[in-house]
Design a protein around this motif. Structure first.
Motif, PDB file in Angstrom:
ATOM      1  N   LEU A  34       0.786  -1.237   0.000  1.00 50.40           N
ATOM      2  CA  LEU A  34       0.000   0.000   0.000  1.00 50.40           C
ATOM      3  C   LEU A  34       0.818   1.286   0.000  1.00 50.40           C
ATOM      4  CD1 LEU A  34      -2.780  -1.256   2.412  1.00 50.40           C
ATOM      5  CD2 LEU A  34      -3.012  -0.868  -0.035  1.00 50.40           C
ATOM      6  N   LYS A  35       2.082   1.217   0.382  1.00 48.03           N
ATOM      7  CA  LYS A  35       2.922   2.425   0.388  1.00 48.03           C
ATOM      8  C   LYS A  35       2.990   3.066  -0.999  1.00 48.03           C
ATOM      9  CE  LYS A  35       6.301   5.093   2.328  1.00 48.03           C
ATOM     10  NZ  LYS A  35       6.413   6.129   1.319  1.00 48.03           N
ATOM     11  N   PRO A  36       3.225   2.292  -2.082  1.00 43.74           N
ATOM     12  CA  PRO A  36       3.255   2.897  -3.420  1.00 43.74           C
ATOM     13  C   PRO A  36       1.906   3.532  -3.805  1.00 43.74           C
ATOM     14  CG  PRO A  36       4.080   0.623  -3.490  1.00 43.74           C
ATOM     15  CD  PRO A  36       3.510   0.831  -2.131  1.00 43.74           C
ATOM     16  N   VAL A  37       0.814   2.966  -3.298  1.00 42.96           N
ATOM     17  CA  VAL A  37      -0.529   3.499  -3.576  1.00 42.96           C
ATOM     18  C   VAL A  37      -0.669   4.877  -2.923  1.00 42.96           C
ATOM     19  CG1 VAL A  37      -3.012   3.096  -3.301  1.00 42.96           C
ATOM     20  CG2 VAL A  37      -1.476   1.151  -3.639  1.00 42.96           C
ATOM     21  N   PHE A  38      -0.288   4.950  -1.659  1.00 48.28           N
ATOM     22  CA  PHE A  38      -0.357   6.215  -0.918  1.00 48.28           C
ATOM     23  C   PHE A  38       0.520   7.276  -1.590  1.00 48.28           C
ATOM     24  CE2 PHE A  38       1.016   9.206   2.339  1.00 48.28           C
ATOM     25  CZ  PHE A  38      -0.194   9.554   2.935  1.00 48.28           C
ATOM     26  N   SER A  60      -7.274  -0.723   9.548  1.00 50.33           N
ATOM     27  CA  SER A  60      -7.229   0.215   8.423  1.00 50.33           C
ATOM     28  C   SER A  60      -6.596   1.537   8.863  1.00 50.33           C
ATOM     29  CB  SER A  60      -8.645   0.457   7.880  1.00 50.33           C
ATOM     30  OG  SER A  60      -8.677   1.578   7.045  1.00 50.33           O
ATOM     31  N   GLU A  61      -7.037   2.069  10.008  1.00 55.73           N
ATOM     32  CA  GLU A  61      -6.468   3.329  10.515  1.00 55.73           C
ATOM     33  C   GLU A  61      -4.964   3.180  10.767  1.00 55.73           C
ATOM     34  OE1 GLU A  61      -9.925   5.750  12.920  1.00 55.73           O
ATOM     35  OE2 GLU A  61      -8.554   4.518  14.087  1.00 55.73           O
ATOM     36  N   THR A  62      -4.577   2.059  11.364  1.00 54.13           N
ATOM     37  CA  THR A  62      -3.162   1.846  11.705  1.00 54.13           C
ATOM     38  C   THR A  62      -2.296   1.828  10.448  1.00 54.13           C
ATOM     39  OG1 THR A  62      -3.794   0.630  13.686  1.00 54.13           O
ATOM     40  CG2 THR A  62      -1.561   0.277  12.889  1.00 54.13           C
ATOM     41  N   LEU A  63      -2.787   1.127   9.410  1.00 52.24           N
ATOM     42  CA  LEU A  63      -2.047   1.075   8.141  1.00 52.24           C
ATOM     43  C   LEU A  63      -1.937   2.463   7.521  1.00 52.24           C
ATOM     44  CD1 LEU A  63      -3.146  -2.076   6.128  1.00 52.24           C
ATOM     45  CD2 LEU A  63      -0.837  -1.180   6.292  1.00 52.24           C
ATOM     46  N   LEU A  64      -3.071   3.147   7.431  1.00 53.90           N
ATOM     47  CA  LEU A  64      -3.084   4.480   6.825  1.00 53.90           C
ATOM     48  C   LEU A  64      -2.168   5.425   7.607  1.00 53.90           C
ATOM     49  CD1 LEU A  64      -4.185   6.573   4.822  1.00 53.90           C
ATOM     50  CD2 LEU A  64      -6.201   6.834   6.290  1.00 53.90           C
ATOM     51  N   SER A  65      -2.219   5.339   8.937  1.00 50.79           N
ATOM     52  CA  SER A  65      -1.430   6.253   9.761  1.00 50.79           C
ATOM     53  C   SER A  65       0.068   6.018   9.596  1.00 50.79           C
ATOM     54  CB  SER A  65      -1.814   6.123  11.233  1.00 50.79           C
ATOM     55  OG  SER A  65      -1.345   4.899  11.771  1.00 50.79           O
ATOM     56  N   PHE A  67       1.542   5.811   6.996  1.00 53.14           N
ATOM     57  CA  PHE A  67       1.959   6.692   5.885  1.00 53.14           C
ATOM     58  C   PHE A  67       1.721   8.171   6.214  1.00 53.14           C
ATOM     59  CE2 PHE A  67       0.124   2.843   3.526  1.00 53.14           C
ATOM     60  CZ  PHE A  67       1.296   2.124   3.642  1.00 53.14           C
ATOM     61  N   THR A  68       0.557   8.468   6.795  1.00 54.09           N
ATOM     62  CA  THR A  68       0.229   9.888   7.050  1.00 54.09           C
ATOM     63  C   THR A  68       1.178  10.507   8.074  1.00 54.09           C
ATOM     64  OG1 THR A  68      -1.429   9.309   8.739  1.00 54.09           O
ATOM     65  CG2 THR A  68      -2.231   9.618   6.477  1.00 54.09           C
ATOM     66  N   CYS A  71       3.886  12.565   6.686  1.00 54.49           N
ATOM     67  CA  CYS A  71       3.531  13.759   5.911  1.00 54.49           C
ATOM     68  C   CYS A  71       3.437  14.951   6.858  1.00 54.49           C
ATOM     69  CB  CYS A  71       2.151  13.602   5.257  1.00 54.49           C
ATOM     70  SG  CYS A  71       2.052  12.243   4.113  1.00 54.49           S
ATOM     71  N   LYS A  72       3.580  16.157   6.302  1.00 54.70           N
ATOM     72  CA  LYS A  72       3.230  17.347   7.083  1.00 54.70           C
ATOM     73  C   LYS A  72       1.741  17.255   7.353  1.00 54.70           C
ATOM     74  CE  LYS A  72       6.193  21.282   6.079  1.00 54.70           C
ATOM     75  NZ  LYS A  72       6.309  22.425   5.167  1.00 54.70           N
ATOM     76  N   ARG A  73       1.331  17.487   8.605  1.00 55.26           N
ATOM     77  CA  ARG A  73      -0.079  17.255   8.964  1.00 55.26           C
ATOM     78  C   ARG A  73      -1.037  18.039   8.072  1.00 55.26           C
ATOM     79  NH1 ARG A  73      -4.309  16.007   9.015  1.00 55.26           N
ATOM     80  NH2 ARG A  73      -5.787  15.493  10.682  1.00 55.26           N
ATOM     81  N   GLU A  74      -0.658  19.279   7.714  1.00 54.51           N
ATOM     82  CA  GLU A  74      -1.595  20.091   6.914  1.00 54.51           C
ATOM     83  C   GLU A  74      -1.683  19.631   5.462  1.00 54.51           C
ATOM     84  OE1 GLU A  74       2.327  22.507   7.150  1.00 54.51           O
ATOM     85  OE2 GLU A  74       1.149  21.177   8.452  1.00 54.51           O
ATOM     86  N   ASN A  75      -0.794  18.735   5.059  1.00 57.13           N
ATOM     87  CA  ASN A  75      -0.805  18.260   3.666  1.00 57.13           C
ATOM     88  C   ASN A  75      -1.699  17.047   3.437  1.00 57.13           C
ATOM     89  OD1 ASN A  75       0.927  20.272   3.064  1.00 57.13           O
ATOM     90  ND2 ASN A  75       2.758  18.994   2.945  1.00 57.13           N
ATOM     91  N   VAL A  76      -2.248  16.493   4.535  1.00 60.13           N
ATOM     92  CA  VAL A  76      -3.088  15.304   4.390  1.00 60.13           C
ATOM     93  C   VAL A  76      -4.421  15.560   5.092  1.00 60.13           C
ATOM     94  CG1 VAL A  76      -2.124  14.140   6.429  1.00 60.13           C
ATOM     95  CG2 VAL A  76      -3.093  12.775   4.601  1.00 60.13           C
TER      96      VAL A  76
END
Length: 314
Positions: A34-38, A60-65, A67-68, A71-76
C-alpha cells in the motif's frame, strides 16, 4: 475543507480482521503493497483519505497512519468515524473512540469525523459539538442516515452553532436511493458535501467481473454480487461503450457519473494504477444524454444492492 479533491480515497479494504479487507473483499494488504498506492495519490494531489475504526477494528487506521505520520499534517486530510455498534459503556464513548483514532494517527485533530450510522441520533449526535469546539474535529459528517435523521442531527448540532458539513451514503448507478429520497437536493440547498461510497459496488461495476469471471468466491462481496452479475452485465456493456469514447474503463465511467451528479465518490484503492485511473476521471465530463442512458439501463437491471447494514432511504 479548502482545496478538497473531487475524489476521496477509501481504505475499507486495507488491513485484516473483523469487517476488514480480508473478510469483505478477499484481500490481504499490508504496508509493502500500500505504500506505493499512498505515494502515488499524494503526488497527484489526492490527499483526502477515508477510514473508520470498525474497518478491521483499527487495522485500516493503523495502516493508513503509518503513511500519514510521515507527511506534514496540513498536507493530508483524514476522515474517520465513530461506529455506535462498537461503542463502549463509558461516560463519553464518542470522545473515547475518537481518542483511539487520534492516537493511531498521532495527531491532535481529525479533519472530518462521522457518526457512522444512525443507531440513535438523539443519543450520539450531541457528543460531536464539544469535540468540534475543542478543535479535535474540524468538520462533522453523518453516514447512512436518511433525510429525517440528517435534519434532526443538524437541528441538534445547530443549537450549539455546529453544522453538518458532509453526508456519506451508499450511492451508485445501481443504488440511487439517496437521490430519490431528496438527500442530494438537501445537500445542494445547504452547501453540504455528499460523499458517495460503493460507487463501483465493490467491483461489480468495474468491468473486471462478469458471469464468466466472478468476484472472489468465499468473500462477502462475491456472495453478494455474483448472483446479480447476469442482470448487471447489460449495464456494464453500456458503460464500456461510453468509456471507449473517452478512452476509459467502465469503473472510470461509474466515477465520472458520480462526480457529474454533484457527489464526491470514495474510491477504494489498493494499486497505484487505480490512483492513476482516478486522476484521469477528474478530466472527464459525461454528457446529459450519456448520464440519462446509464441511469435508464441501470433502473432496468431491477437489482437492489442495499447493504445489510443500511436502512431504506426512501
Amino acid at each position: 475543507m479548502k482545496n478538497q479533491p473531487s475524489i476521496v480515497l477509501g481504505t475499507w479494504s486495507w488491513g485484516v480482521g473483523f469487517a476488514g479487507g480480508d473478510q469483505v473483499f478477499g484481500n490481504n494488504l499490508g504496508t509493502e503493497e500500500l505504500k506505493p498506492v499512498f505515494d502515488e495519490a499524494m503526488k497527484n494531489g489526492l490527499n483526502l483519505w477515508d477510514s473508520a475504526v470498525v474497518y478491521g477494528m483499527g487495522a485500516s487506521e493503523t495502516l493508513l497512519s503509518s503513511f500519514t505520520k510521515n507527511c506534514k499534517r496540513e498536507n493530508v486530510l483524514i476522515s474517520t468515524k465513530f461506529t455506535p455498534q462498537i461503542a463502549g459503556n463509558s461516560e463519553n464513548p464518542v470522545a473515547d473512540m475518537l481518542a483511539g483514532s487520534l492516537e493511531r494517527f498521532a495527531t491532535d485533530y481529525i479533519d472530518i469525523y462521522w457518526i457512522h450510522n444512525p443507531a440513535d441520533v438523539e443519543r450520539w449526535t450531541p457528543y460531536l459539538a464539544p469535540l468540534v469546539k475543542s478543535g479535535k474535529i474540524k468538520r462533522v459528517g453523518v453516514s447512512n442516515h436518511n433525510l429525517a435523521q440528517i435534519k434532526r442531527a443538524e437541528e441538534i448540532l445547530s443549537k450549539e452553532d455546529v453544522h453538518i458539513s458532509a453526508i456519506q451514503n451508499h450511492y451508485s448507478l445501481l443504488y440511487r436511493s439517496s437521490e430519490k429520497a431528496g438527500i442530494l437536493d438537501y445537500c445542494k440547498e445547504n452547501s453540504i458535501d455528499f460523499w458517495s461510497y460503493m460507487v463501483l459496488e465493490q467491483g461489480a461495476l468495474s468491468g473486471k467481473y462478469d458471469t464468466a469471471h466472478p468476484l472472489p468466491v468465499g468473500s462477502q462481496r462475491g456472495d453478494t454480487y455474483n448472483p446479480l452479475l447476469p442482470q448487471i452485465e447489460k449495464l456494464v456493456t453500456v458503460m464500456r461503450t461510453i468509456g471507449d469514447k473517452y478512452n476509459v474503463t467502465p469503473a472510470q465511467v461509474a466515477m465520472a457519473w458520480a462526480i457529474a451528479k454533484g457527489t464526491t465518490p470514495i474510491i477504494g484503492v489498493t494499486k497505484p494504477s487505480q490512483v492513476q485511473d482516478a486522476v484521469q476521471v477528474m478530466k472527464i465530463a459525461l454528457t446529459t444524454g450519456e448520464i440519462q442512458e446509464l441511469e435508464d439501463i441501470a433502473e432496468n437491471t431491477g437489482v437492489d444492492t442495499r447493504g445489510s447494514w443500511e436502512m431504506p432511504m426512501v
